[in-house]
Design a protein around this motif. Structure first.
Motif, PDB file in Angstrom:
ATOM      1  N   TYR A   4      41.321  40.108  39.218  1.00 41.30           N
ATOM      2  CA  TYR A   4      42.563  39.571  40.063  1.00 41.30           C
ATOM      3  C   TYR A   4      42.515  40.067  41.335  1.00 41.30           C
ATOM      4  O   TYR A   4      43.729  39.531  42.133  1.00 41.30           O
ATOM      5  CB  TYR A   4      43.800  40.177  39.033  1.00 41.30           C
ATOM      6  N   SER A   6      43.124  42.736  44.218  1.00 40.08           N
ATOM      7  CA  SER A   6      43.715  44.047  44.845  1.00 40.08           C
ATOM      8  C   SER A   6      44.781  44.349  43.839  1.00 40.08           C
ATOM      9  O   SER A   6      46.027  44.511  44.748  1.00 40.08           O
ATOM     10  CB  SER A   6      43.885  44.211  46.228  1.00 40.08           C
ATOM     11  N   TYR A   7      44.760  44.592  42.661  1.00 38.78           N
ATOM     12  CA  TYR A   7      45.782  44.819  41.645  1.00 38.78           C
ATOM     13  C   TYR A   7      45.268  46.113  40.957  1.00 38.78           C
ATOM     14  O   TYR A   7      44.195  46.371  40.808  1.00 38.78           O
ATOM     15  CB  TYR A   7      45.835  43.778  40.730  1.00 38.78           C
ATOM     16  N   GLU A   9      45.498  47.539  37.277  1.00 41.51           N
ATOM     17  CA  GLU A   9      45.643  46.828  35.704  1.00 41.51           C
ATOM     18  C   GLU A   9      46.226  47.808  34.928  1.00 41.51           C
ATOM     19  O   GLU A   9      46.001  49.000  34.834  1.00 41.51           O
ATOM     20  CB  GLU A   9      43.994  46.488  35.508  1.00 41.51           C
ATOM     21  N   GLY A 285      46.959  35.143  43.542  1.00 42.73           N
ATOM     22  CA  GLY A 285      46.869  36.381  44.199  1.00 42.73           C
ATOM     23  C   GLY A 285      47.858  36.622  45.226  1.00 42.73           C
ATOM     24  O   GLY A 285      47.738  37.827  45.759  1.00 42.73           O
ATOM     25  N   ARG A 286      48.985  35.820  45.403  1.00 46.46           N
ATOM     26  CA  ARG A 286      50.059  36.066  46.148  1.00 46.46           C
ATOM     27  C   ARG A 286      51.179  36.875  45.668  1.00 46.46           C
ATOM     28  O   ARG A 286      52.233  37.144  46.201  1.00 46.46           O
ATOM     29  CB  ARG A 286      50.368  34.872  46.816  1.00 46.46           C
ATOM     30  N   ASP A 288      53.313  39.367  43.346  1.00 49.69           N
ATOM     31  CA  ASP A 288      53.255  40.989  43.324  1.00 49.69           C
ATOM     32  C   ASP A 288      53.066  41.478  42.064  1.00 49.69           C
ATOM     33  O   ASP A 288      52.350  42.614  41.828  1.00 49.69           O
ATOM     34  CB  ASP A 288      54.808  41.379  43.785  1.00 49.69           C
ATOM     35  N   LEU A 289      53.173  40.621  40.906  1.00 55.39           N
ATOM     36  CA  LEU A 289      52.720  41.164  39.543  1.00 55.39           C
ATOM     37  C   LEU A 289      52.285  39.979  38.884  1.00 55.39           C
ATOM     38  O   LEU A 289      52.903  38.826  38.828  1.00 55.39           O
ATOM     39  CB  LEU A 289      54.108  41.817  38.905  1.00 55.39           C
ATOM     40  N   LYS A 305      50.357  44.434  42.111  1.00 49.05           N
ATOM     41  CA  LYS A 305      49.655  44.270  43.140  1.00 49.05           C
ATOM     42  C   LYS A 305      49.603  45.798  43.796  1.00 49.05           C
ATOM     43  O   LYS A 305      50.458  46.803  43.948  1.00 49.05           O
ATOM     44  CB  LYS A 305      50.392  43.532  44.266  1.00 49.05           C
ATOM     45  N   ASP A 306      48.321  46.425  44.227  1.00 46.93           N
ATOM     46  CA  ASP A 306      47.991  47.779  44.835  1.00 46.93           C
ATOM     47  C   ASP A 306      48.754  47.857  46.078  1.00 46.93           C
ATOM     48  O   ASP A 306      48.638  47.201  47.114  1.00 46.93           O
ATOM     49  CB  ASP A 306      46.702  47.824  45.043  1.00 46.93           C
TER      50      ASP A 306
END
Length: 307
Positions: A4, A6-7, A9, A285-286, A288-289, A305-306
């Protein structure tokens, strides 16, 4: 880093632990009224997935409210009540509407933001007459089928704290915008905006719908699973809503079940799958969650999102 991007998990157990001691303020009867036609959401999932999510959003809303207060104090002016705006995105048939309605109900039960409104972007589709004139009926739900200027104007006015802002209403029976109906958004604490393309960006357009979001959620699942849910929903509607003579899809009411499956599959492959791959999935990918569903329609993983 995972598939996914830069998230961070979370499996279900790890995410559920973030609930802390937040109480469940929802009954089984309320949940039944909230959930969509073929959604399998349970109170257990509400406790393990959506209570932690509303706790996170509550913290973000309170932080935004505090920032508005201190900024106004710094500028020496009265604070303007600006709604916290949440976007909910994802494919057709993935369960966006249920998630949006559930968040609306749960968030309204926090003391710091009791007024929560929900608007779907379906109301901002061009009317059928206009879509037919533009040759866009087969592209309904694609970005070009929306009156984006009208939607951006609506969000601009809401974000500015304007009172009594009108939003158009869409009928899933007539499959059209209702010309004599509107809903009023009157400076709520939180506004939820739900739609397939709310995270979409367009070349040459200086402002996007997502620019107005303070937080965004994408509902995700494997394409084959969404396809199955879409067909299941179509068959359920074939046995129920399509029987209504006023329904846009009444012409499908006399199809056999096999014919209904074939028709649903064709619609999925030629319209909804195309829109998913071209316009919706690329925006994941845009968010936040991301809430990732399994074949059972349950959330199995959460991606935040990190920071």
């Amino acid at each position: 880093m995972n598939a996914y991007g830069s998230y961070v998990e979370f499996d279900r157990a790890r995410w559920a632990a973030l609930r802390s001691r937040t109480p469940l303020r929802l009954s089984e009867e309320e949940l039944q009224r909230i959930k969509g036609l073929n959604d399998k959401i349970s109170l257990q999932e509400v406790e393990e997935i959506y209570i932690p999510l509303t706790r996170l959003i509550n913290l973000k809303v309170r932080a935004a409210q505090y920032l508005d207060e201190v900024t106004s104090a710094f500028l020496g002016c009265e604070p303007v009540h600006k709604p916290f705006i949440i976007g909910v995105a994802g494919s057709v048939a993935v369960g966006k509407s249920t998630v949006a309605r559930l968040l609306q109900t749960l968030l309204s039960r926090w003391e710091h933001h009791p007024t929560v409104d929900l608007v779907t972007t379906d109301g901002f589709l061009y009317p059928t007459r206009v879509l037919e004139e533009k040759g866009l009926m087969a592209r309904k739900g694609f970005p070009e089928s929306y009156d984006t200027k009208k939607l951006l104007d609506f969000l601009t006015r809401v974000r500015a704290g304007e009172r009594q802002v009108e939003a158009p209403v869409y009928s899933h029976v007539t499959y059209d915008v209702l010309p004599d109906r509107s809903e009023i958004v009157d400076s709520p604490d939180i506004l939820i905006v739900e739609g397939v393309n709310v995270l979409q960006v367009s070349k040459g357009q200086p402002v996007f719908v997502s620019d107005f979001f303070d937080f965004s959620v994408y509902i995700d699942a494997e394409e084959q699973e969404i396809r199955n849910w879409y067909i299941d929903r179509f068959l359920l509607l074939h046995r129920t809503a399509f029987r209504d003579p006023s329904s846009y899809f009444h012409r499908y009411a006399e199809l056999t079940e096999r014919e209904a499956v074939e028709r649903a599959t064709n619609i999925w492959e030629t319209i909804n799958l195309l829109n998913l791959n071209e316009n919706i999935l690329p925006t994941r990918g845009r968010a936040d969650l991301v809430l990732s569903k399994g074949p059972d329609h349950q959330i199995h993983r959460v991606f935040l999102k990190d920071l």
